[in-house]
Design a protein around this motif. Structure first.
Motif, PDB file in Angstrom:
ATOM      1  N   ASN A 220       7.130  -7.902  -0.119  1.00 10.67           N
ATOM      2  CA  ASN A 220       5.815  -8.246  -0.039  1.00 10.67           C
ATOM      3  C   ASN A 220       5.614  -7.545   1.618  1.00 10.67           C
ATOM      4  OD1 ASN A 220       5.396 -10.085  -2.016  1.00 10.67           O
ATOM      5  ND2 ASN A 220       6.184 -11.654  -1.071  1.00 10.67           N
ATOM      6  N   HIS A 221       4.427  -7.234   1.708  1.00 18.15           N
ATOM      7  CA  HIS A 221       3.785  -6.719   3.099  1.00 18.15           C
ATOM      8  C   HIS A 221       4.443  -5.459   3.192  1.00 18.15           C
ATOM      9  CE1 HIS A 221       1.715 -10.570   3.204  1.00 18.15           C
ATOM     10  NE2 HIS A 221       2.758 -11.141   3.646  1.00 18.15           N
ATOM     11  N   VAL A 222       4.140  -4.607   2.386  1.00 21.83           N
ATOM     12  CA  VAL A 222       5.012  -3.289   2.592  1.00 21.83           C
ATOM     13  C   VAL A 222       4.053  -2.166   2.594  1.00 21.83           C
ATOM     14  CG1 VAL A 222       6.781  -1.637   1.751  1.00 21.83           C
ATOM     15  CG2 VAL A 222       7.130  -3.967   1.496  1.00 21.83           C
ATOM     16  N   TRP A 223       4.273  -1.245   3.519  1.00 22.92           N
ATOM     17  CA  TRP A 223       3.354  -0.168   3.618  1.00 22.92           C
ATOM     18  C   TRP A 223       4.425   1.293   3.577  1.00 22.92           C
ATOM     19  CZ3 TRP A 223      -0.833   2.783   3.226  1.00 22.92           C
ATOM     20  CH2 TRP A 223      -1.027   3.994   3.750  1.00 22.92           C
ATOM     21  N   ILE A 224       4.148   2.022   2.498  1.00 19.90           N
ATOM     22  CA  ILE A 224       4.862   3.265   2.396  1.00 19.90           C
ATOM     23  C   ILE A 224       3.943   4.394   2.823  1.00 19.90           C
ATOM     24  CG2 ILE A 224       6.378   4.656   0.849  1.00 19.90           C
ATOM     25  CD1 ILE A 224       6.937   2.155  -0.659  1.00 19.90           C
ATOM     26  N   GLY A 225       4.418   5.251   3.837  1.00 14.19           N
ATOM     27  CA  GLY A 225       3.430   6.278   4.469  1.00 14.19           C
ATOM     28  C   GLY A 225       3.411   7.541   3.441  1.00 14.19           C
ATOM     29  N   ALA A 226       2.596   8.159   3.814  1.00 11.42           N
ATOM     30  CA  ALA A 226       2.412   9.577   2.756  1.00 11.42           C
ATOM     31  C   ALA A 226       3.431  10.283   2.551  1.00 11.42           C
ATOM     32  CB  ALA A 226       1.264  10.148   3.595  1.00 11.42           C
ATOM     33  N   ASN A 227       3.680  10.766   1.566  1.00 14.74           N
ATOM     34  CA  ASN A 227       4.767  11.761   1.081  1.00 14.74           C
ATOM     35  C   ASN A 227       6.157  11.228   1.219  1.00 14.74           C
ATOM     36  OD1 ASN A 227       2.790  13.809   0.352  1.00 14.74           O
ATOM     37  ND2 ASN A 227       2.474  14.145   2.570  1.00 14.74           N
TER      38      ASN A 227
ATOM     39  N   SER B 201      11.403  -4.644   9.335  1.00 14.10           N
ATOM     40  CA  SER B 201      11.945  -3.406  10.019  1.00 14.10           C
ATOM     41  C   SER B 201      10.751  -2.135   9.803  1.00 14.10           C
ATOM     42  CB  SER B 201      13.234  -2.897   9.414  1.00 14.10           C
ATOM     43  OG  SER B 201      13.067  -2.695   7.942  1.00 14.10           O
ATOM     44  N   VAL B 202      10.780  -1.156  10.662  1.00 13.51           N
ATOM     45  CA  VAL B 202      10.391   0.031  10.311  1.00 13.51           C
ATOM     46  C   VAL B 202      11.379   1.063  10.375  1.00 13.51           C
ATOM     47  CG1 VAL B 202       8.668   1.770  11.675  1.00 13.51           C
ATOM     48  CG2 VAL B 202       8.280  -0.603  12.195  1.00 13.51           C
ATOM     49  N   ALA B 203      11.182   1.813   9.176  1.00 15.00           N
ATOM     50  CA  ALA B 203      11.995   2.817   9.050  1.00 15.00           C
ATOM     51  C   ALA B 203      11.511   4.224   8.609  1.00 15.00           C
ATOM     52  CB  ALA B 203      12.799   2.428   7.749  1.00 15.00           C
ATOM     53  N   VAL B 204      12.081   5.264   9.026  1.00 16.52           N
ATOM     54  CA  VAL B 204      11.547   6.430   9.101  1.00 16.52           C
ATOM     55  C   VAL B 204      12.618   7.461   8.958  1.00 16.52           C
ATOM     56  CG1 VAL B 204       9.658   6.171  10.750  1.00 16.52           C
ATOM     57  CG2 VAL B 204      11.794   7.056  11.652  1.00 16.52           C
TER      58      VAL B 204
ATOM     59  N   GLU C  52       0.803  -1.209  -0.002  1.00 14.76           N
ATOM     60  CA  GLU C  52       0.035  -0.151  -0.300  1.00 14.76           C
ATOM     61  C   GLU C  52       0.905   1.336  -0.066  1.00 14.76           C
ATOM     62  OE1 GLU C  52      -3.127   0.053  -0.523  1.00 14.76           O
ATOM     63  OE2 GLU C  52      -3.732  -2.029  -0.093  1.00 14.76           O
ATOM     64  N   LEU C  53       0.446   2.146  -0.901  1.00 10.18           N
ATOM     65  CA  LEU C  53       1.255   3.292  -0.904  1.00 10.18           C
ATOM     66  C   LEU C  53       0.457   4.393  -0.391  1.00 10.18           C
ATOM     67  CD1 LEU C  53       2.729   3.131  -4.722  1.00 10.18           C
ATOM     68  CD2 LEU C  53       3.646   2.360  -2.621  1.00 10.18           C
ATOM     69  N   GLY C  54       0.864   5.439   0.520  1.00  5.58           N
ATOM     70  CA  GLY C  54       0.047   6.592   1.051  1.00  5.58           C
ATOM     71  C   GLY C  54       0.041   7.529  -0.109  1.00  5.58           C
ATOM     72  N   PRO C  55      -0.880   8.286   0.393  1.00 10.08           N
ATOM     73  CA  PRO C  55      -0.985   9.699  -0.778  1.00 10.08           C
ATOM     74  C   PRO C  55       0.272  10.597  -0.783  1.00 10.08           C
ATOM     75  CG  PRO C  55      -2.158  10.182   1.240  1.00 10.08           C
ATOM     76  CD  PRO C  55      -1.787   8.714   1.407  1.00 10.08           C
ATOM     77  N   GLY C  56       0.662  11.198  -1.894  1.00  6.59           N
ATOM     78  CA  GLY C  56       1.802  11.663  -2.102  1.00  6.59           C
ATOM     79  C   GLY C  56       3.068  10.946  -2.373  1.00  6.59           C
TER      80      GLY C  56
ATOM     81  N   ILE D   7       7.507  -1.085   7.157  1.00  6.76           N
ATOM     82  CA  ILE D   7       6.923  -0.106   7.084  1.00  6.76           C
ATOM     83  C   ILE D   7       7.911   0.918   7.006  1.00  6.76           C
ATOM     84  CG2 ILE D   7       5.522   1.593   8.583  1.00  6.76           C
ATOM     85  CD1 ILE D   7       4.162  -0.730  10.000  1.00  6.76           C
ATOM     86  N   ILE D   8       7.454   2.099   5.859  1.00  7.12           N
ATOM     87  CA  ILE D   8       8.306   3.290   5.731  1.00  7.12           C
ATOM     88  C   ILE D   8       7.296   4.491   6.164  1.00  7.12           C
ATOM     89  CG2 ILE D   8       9.367   4.744   4.071  1.00  7.12           C
ATOM     90  CD1 ILE D   8      10.645   2.067   4.246  1.00  7.12           C
ATOM     91  N   GLY D   9       8.022   5.236   7.222  1.00 14.29           N
ATOM     92  CA  GLY D   9       7.106   6.377   7.932  1.00 14.29           C
ATOM     93  C   GLY D   9       6.907   7.393   6.883  1.00 14.29           C
ATOM     94  N   ALA D  10       5.905   8.209   7.073  1.00 18.17           N
ATOM     95  CA  ALA D  10       5.623   9.391   6.418  1.00 18.17           C
ATOM     96  C   ALA D  10       6.994  10.265   6.167  1.00 18.17           C
ATOM     97  CB  ALA D  10       4.251   9.983   7.058  1.00 18.17           C
ATOM     98  N   ASN D  11       6.735  10.943   5.120  1.00 21.89           N
ATOM     99  CA  ASN D  11       7.835  12.113   4.746  1.00 21.89           C
ATOM    100  C   ASN D  11       9.298  11.490   4.790  1.00 21.89           C
ATOM    101  OD1 ASN D  11       6.006  14.433   4.607  1.00 21.89           O
ATOM    102  ND2 ASN D  11       5.567  13.807   6.557  1.00 21.89           N
ATOM    103  N   SER D  12       9.302  10.388   4.472  1.00 27.98           N
ATOM    104  CA  SER D  12      10.796   9.519   4.514  1.00 27.98           C
ATOM    105  C   SER D  12      11.252   9.790   3.091  1.00 27.98           C
ATOM    106  CB  SER D  12      10.598   7.994   4.721  1.00 27.98           C
ATOM    107  OG  SER D  12      10.348   7.896   6.168  1.00 27.98           O
TER     108      SER D  12
END
Length: 203
Positions: free
Chosen positions: A126-133, A162-165, A96-100, A147-152
């Motif tokens: 697989n199973h990756v979420w990329i946060g907004a912008n 892993s969780v990365a930001v 899933e890709l967040g907005p922006g 998980i990639i945190g927003a604005n990264s």
């Protein structure tokens, strides 16, 4: 009943024009929304017309023929996504890709701004979420269950689980295993056999 009517009126049209759209039959996105907000801008207004899955009218997908993707993954389906695949992008499944979000597979040549540099494709597991912008830069590899945190700004490889930001993006902690039972999903159409192992892994 409303969901079934929605599927009967608009679902077959969506599947006809989007051969690589693999999502739950009900409960993900209403088919009339896919028809009016995605299909009409793509096919009639010629916004991202060559893409074989839904792309929101505010988003842009370049070189879609160089994109490989799994199921539960439609790059560009959120608002204001920019997907540039000149050097190729390999998406896994359940992404899933967040907005922006921007994913840029090649840079411009420094001495010729009308030419792009060549390089390895971006790989997203697989199973990756990329946060907004967030922005993913060329030749990056992102592992499974991330998980990639927003604005990264992702300018180097990110390991699995892993969780990365941040800017630049750094791993801040390990992520627990992904446990959703995807085998329970009733899809809107038959899933290619090559994805069966992925869908049954947590069953």
């Amino acid at each position: 009943m409303i969901k079934k009517i929605d599927f009967l009126f608009f679902g077959w049209i969506v599947h006809l024009f989007y051969p690589e759209y693999y999502r739950p039959k009900y409960g993900y996105q209403r088919y009339y929304i896919l028809f009016f907000h995605y299909l009409i801008p793509q096919k009639l207004c010629r916004l991202n017309p060559r893409v074989r899955w839904p792309v929101h009218f505010t988003s842009k997908v370049l070189a879609p023929e160089r994109i490989q993707k799994g199921v539960l993954c439609d790059p560009g389906d959120n608002h204001n996504n920019y997907i540039q695949a000149n050097n190729g992008i390999i998406f896994g499944s359940n992404i899933e890709l967040g907005p922006g979000v921007s994913i840029i597979s090649s840079n411009h040549e420094s001495d010729n701004l009308r030419a792009h540099t060549e390089g390895k494709p971006i790989v997203i597991g697989n199973h990756v979420w990329i946060g907004a912008n967030s922005t993913i830069l060329p030749e990056v590899s992102i592992g499974n269950n991330v998980i990639i945190g927003a604005n990264s700004l992702v300018n180097k490889d990110i390991p699995s689980n892993s969780v990365a930001v941040g800017n630049p993006c750094k791993v801040i902690k390990q992520k627990e295993a992904y446990t959703e039972d995807l085998s329970q999903i009733i899809f809107s159409k038959k899933i290619p056999k090559k994805f069966s192992d992925f869908l049954n892994v947590n069953a």
